[in-house]
Write a protein that holds these residues in place. Structure first.
Motif, short mmCIF file in Angstrom:
data_model
loop_
_atom_site.label_atom_id
_atom_site.label_comp_id
_atom_site.label_asym_id
_atom_site.label_seq_id
_atom_site.Cartn_x
_atom_site.Cartn_y
_atom_site.Cartn_z
N GLU B 320 0.81 -1.23 0.00
CA GLU B 320 0.00 0.00 0.00
C GLU B 320 0.84 1.27 0.00
OE1 GLU B 320 -2.55 -0.26 3.39
OE2 GLU B 320 -3.19 -2.32 2.91
N GLY B 321 2.14 1.13 0.21
CA GLY B 321 2.98 2.31 0.33
C GLY B 321 3.21 2.67 1.80
N ILE B 322 4.10 3.63 2.01
CA ILE B 322 4.49 4.05 3.35
C ILE B 322 3.80 5.37 3.66
CG2 ILE B 322 6.45 4.81 4.76
CD1 ILE B 322 8.20 2.91 2.92
N ALA B 323 3.13 5.44 4.81
CA ALA B 323 2.41 6.67 5.17
C ALA B 323 3.35 7.63 5.89
CB ALA B 323 1.22 6.32 6.07
N LEU B 324 3.46 8.83 5.38
CA LEU B 324 4.29 9.85 6.05
C LEU B 324 3.43 11.04 6.43
CD1 LEU B 324 7.57 9.93 3.88
CD2 LEU B 324 7.10 8.63 5.96
N SER B 325 3.78 11.67 7.53
CA SER B 325 3.04 12.87 7.96
C SER B 325 3.46 14.06 7.11
CB SER B 325 3.31 13.14 9.44
OG SER B 325 4.66 13.57 9.59
N GLU B 326 2.66 15.13 7.18
CA GLU B 326 3.01 16.37 6.47
C GLU B 326 4.39 16.85 6.90
OE1 GLU B 326 1.48 17.94 4.11
OE2 GLU B 326 -0.33 16.69 4.07
N ALA B 327 4.63 16.79 8.22
CA ALA B 327 5.91 17.28 8.76
C ALA B 327 7.07 16.45 8.23
CB ALA B 327 5.89 17.24 10.28
N GLU B 328 6.86 15.15 8.13
CA GLU B 328 7.93 14.28 7.61
C GLU B 328 8.22 14.59 6.14
OE1 GLU B 328 7.40 10.35 10.50
OE2 GLU B 328 6.09 10.59 8.76
N LEU B 329 7.15 14.77 5.38
CA LEU B 329 7.34 15.10 3.95
C LEU B 329 8.03 16.46 3.80
CD1 LEU B 329 4.04 13.90 2.24
CD2 LEU B 329 6.36 13.04 1.87
N ALA B 330 7.62 17.41 4.64
CA ALA B 330 8.23 18.75 4.57
C ALA B 330 9.71 18.67 4.90
CB ALA B 330 7.50 19.70 5.54
N GLN B 331 10.05 17.81 5.85
CA GLN B 331 11.47 17.67 6.22
C GLN B 331 12.27 17.05 5.07
OE1 GLN B 331 12.94 14.73 8.98
NE2 GLN B 331 13.79 16.34 10.29
N LEU B 332 11.69 16.06 4.42
CA LEU B 332 12.35 15.46 3.26
C LEU B 332 12.63 16.52 2.20
CD1 LEU B 332 10.54 12.05 2.50
CD2 LEU B 332 12.86 12.37 3.38
N ASP B 333 11.59 17.36 1.93
CA ASP B 333 11.75 18.45 0.94
C ASP B 333 12.91 19.36 1.35
OD1 ASP B 333 9.61 17.56 -0.52
OD2 ASP B 333 8.16 18.94 0.40
N ARG B 334 12.91 19.74 2.63
CA ARG B 334 13.93 20.68 3.11
C ARG B 334 15.33 20.09 2.98
NH1 ARG B 334 11.60 21.36 7.78
NH2 ARG B 334 13.28 20.57 9.09
N PHE B 335 15.47 18.82 3.39
CA PHE B 335 16.79 18.17 3.28
C PHE B 335 17.22 18.08 1.82
CE2 PHE B 335 16.12 15.66 7.49
CZ PHE B 335 16.59 16.74 8.22
N GLU B 336 16.27 17.82 0.94
CA GLU B 336 16.59 17.71 -0.49
C GLU B 336 17.05 19.05 -1.05
OE1 GLU B 336 13.83 14.10 -2.34
OE2 GLU B 336 13.05 16.15 -2.18
N ARG B 337 16.34 20.11 -0.66
CA ARG B 337 16.65 21.43 -1.22
C ARG B 337 17.91 22.02 -0.61
NH1 ARG B 337 13.51 25.08 0.58
NH2 ARG B 337 12.03 23.70 1.62
N LEU B 338 18.04 21.88 0.71
CA LEU B 338 19.09 22.63 1.42
C LEU B 338 20.29 21.79 1.83
CD1 LEU B 338 16.71 24.72 3.72
CD2 LEU B 338 17.75 25.44 1.57
N GLY B 339 20.17 20.47 1.81
CA GLY B 339 21.28 19.63 2.27
C GLY B 339 21.61 19.96 3.73
N LEU B 340 22.91 20.05 4.04
CA LEU B 340 23.32 20.30 5.42
C LEU B 340 22.84 21.66 5.93
CD1 LEU B 340 26.94 18.81 5.44
CD2 LEU B 340 24.81 17.72 6.12
N ASP B 341 22.58 22.60 5.02
CA ASP B 341 22.08 23.92 5.45
C ASP B 341 20.71 23.82 6.10
OD1 ASP B 341 24.33 25.21 4.61
OD2 ASP B 341 23.54 25.71 2.62
N ALA B 342 20.00 22.73 5.83
CA ALA B 342 18.68 22.55 6.45
C ALA B 342 18.80 22.49 7.97
CB ALA B 342 18.02 21.27 5.93
#
Lengths: 345, 345
Positions: B320-342
């Motif tokens: 069914e896939g893995i359920a992630l919260s909004e906050a978890e998805l937002a953190q993934l986005d941030r890490f992807e965009r900013l790397g260590l600067d996140a």
């Protein structure tokens, strides 16, 4: 001056050895079995001392252990060595294979000893302590009789499955632990029953799987492992590694084979030996000196190391002799005079 | 149809892998680390899932782990194989050595893998499960940070020292356990402190060595091992075998080295692999079929096997896939965009 009932380690060893040879056990086997029994007495492990003599004679009388078994070593030069106890006691088989196990661990870094088809009655600390004396870290484990329920279960399926570990120390005694993975020994529940006293909570469940403090209900139900689901997992590991993996009995089959718990169990055992010098070599560190940092720090904060009491009893026994009761001495006399006929008295 | 925040295992794996390569981790290492993090999330082990991303980025930012480490295998053809993680993450080192470890266990019956100088943040079940998939029984253990007092002591000296075991099964999932030898995780005590709630008895002692239910006093004192003196003995064994014996850090030195617990620990690890087919060969029995007798009997009495919940979560996540919260998805986005600067945000 010695107390009236003091006997030296050497004298007790000779007497116990004679008892075994008198009933037909081959000399090398008698020596090995006497050694572990007298070591138990010497270390004040009374439940594994001369108390075990009667149990050993009873399996001999029942024909369930082979007094003339010659341990047979199977060694192809790999890291797994096997010794077939041929239905004899486990201890002669271990001592027969000890030298090759030690040599192989030193050569390969790690080696395993499979003990097959043995009558097992002794504590496991003998094996790991012997290997630690040879400078090796060692693990030993075996199944027993199915008395113990897995966590969340209610039917006896696991044994009291002992698990032992030894680590070499520069001083007189190694670091050694050896414990049952059950909370308590079955004998302790039996003692509570005889005394009409409740057992502590957490030792057992009744036949319906409910916690019980009634020793009678406990004996009709199942014992529990130490440490809840973690201890249950370790006990299961012992069944798998020292039973299924070897193609030897697990605790349930050992119980079915003996047809009850009146006689000592027959199964296999697994011993692992690791050479710290091989493992540490590339680090440039002395693994034994590193280990001492931890072990002395444990002592420095007032915590006791496993086996400390046993080693203290040993030092005392070797200096002053072993104290035996009148009844114990009388039993030794009887076994010496009558051999297996002593069981009929 | 997928819920809004459902993400497939493959998609999450790709995103996490990208985060690691973006911050300079070599591709093979990024793949290995992403694999264990996403496996944790997939199995609903939230504390070892994408929650660990921030911790990994923080050690990278602190320069305490080498993103360009190339695991170096040292193998002389004996039963002990070493892989030097060269200050990188433990997982790439394990996967680099897995094949030779498996081959050696099949050849010699038993083999050991020493992992040196690694940044260790993952659960141990990854290693033993991988080896069980290859048909091997496996043990894995490592030290951590000194948070735990030995039985009868009061000062933190032992780590939470995980101990894991795997055993192959014919079905989809092996038998696997993996647990801390402390009663509880340090994070759980911290959560009680934040919530202003007392911790259960038996978790910890205060700085004077007295039992405490006050999380603040517990954090200033020491945690306790599971199973009393037996768990303490096992934890000590883990320090000796996976620390001292390898010439790598024990938990106290790991803590001193990192100068505190803000960053993930660096130490070694020990993995043992055993081939049941080699061990059982002379018995004529099938060790896996024998093991099934025990494992199915445990299930038949309604007891749960370790990891059962994890495997159920996995089956669901893969379907069914893995359920992630909004906050978890937002953190993934941030890490992807900013790397260590996140981390600065």
């Amino acid at each position: 001056m010695a107390e009236p009932n003091m006997i030296s380690y050497e004298a007790l060893l000779a007497r116990v050895e004679t008892i075994f040879t008198t009933v037909g056990v081959l000399p090398a086997a008698a020596k090995a079995v006497a050694k572990v029994i007298v070591a138990g007495e010497r270390d004040h492990c009374k439940s594994h001392g001369i108390y075990r003599l009667e149990g050993c004679l009873r399996v001999l009388a029942a024909g369930k252990v082979n007094p003339e078994a010659l341990p047979e070593i199977h060694d192809a030069g790999a890291s797994v060595i096997e010794v077939d106890a041929k239905g004899g006691f486990s201890n002669p088989a271990f001592y027969a294979a000890r030298e090759v196990l030690v040599a192989r661990a030193r050569k390969h870094g790690i080696a395993a000893l499979v003990i097959r088809d043995c009558l097992h009655f002794s504590a496991l600390w003998h094996d790991v302590e012997a290997l630690a004396e040879d400078g090796l870290a060692a693990l030993s484990m075996c199944p027993s009789y199915a008395f113990v329920a897995p966590a969340g279960g209610k039917e006896p399926l696991l044994g009291t499955n002992p698990f032992a570990f030894g680590w070499p120390r520069p001083g007189a005694f190694p670091y050694v632990f050896d414990f049952a993975t059950s909370v308590a020994a079955r004998g302790e529940i039996e003692l509570h029953r005889r005394a009409g006293k409740p057992i502590p909570e957490g030792w057992a469940v009744d036949a319906d799987g409910h916690p019980t403090t009634d020793p009678e209900a406990a004996l009709g139900g199942a014992m529990l492992t130490f440490g809840g689901h973690k201890g249950s997992a370790i006990s299961t590991m012992v069944e798998l590694l020292a039973g299924a993996m070897l193609g030897e009995f697990m605790s349930k089959e050992a119980l079915d084979f003996m047809g009850g718990t009146d006689l000592l169990p027959r199964h296999g055992a697994l011993v692992l030996a690791l050479d710290p010098r091989v493992f540490a070599a590339r680090s440039g560190r002395d693994p034994i000196a590193e280990g001492e940092k931890l072990l002395t720090a444990i002592g420095a904060q007032g915590a006791r190391l496993p086996s400390e009491r046993r080693f203290a009893a040993r030092a005392k026994a070797m200096a002053e002799g072993i104290a035996l009761s009148e009844a114990e001495l009388a039993q030794l006399d009887r076994f010496e005079r009558l051999g297996l006929d002593a069981l009929k008295a």
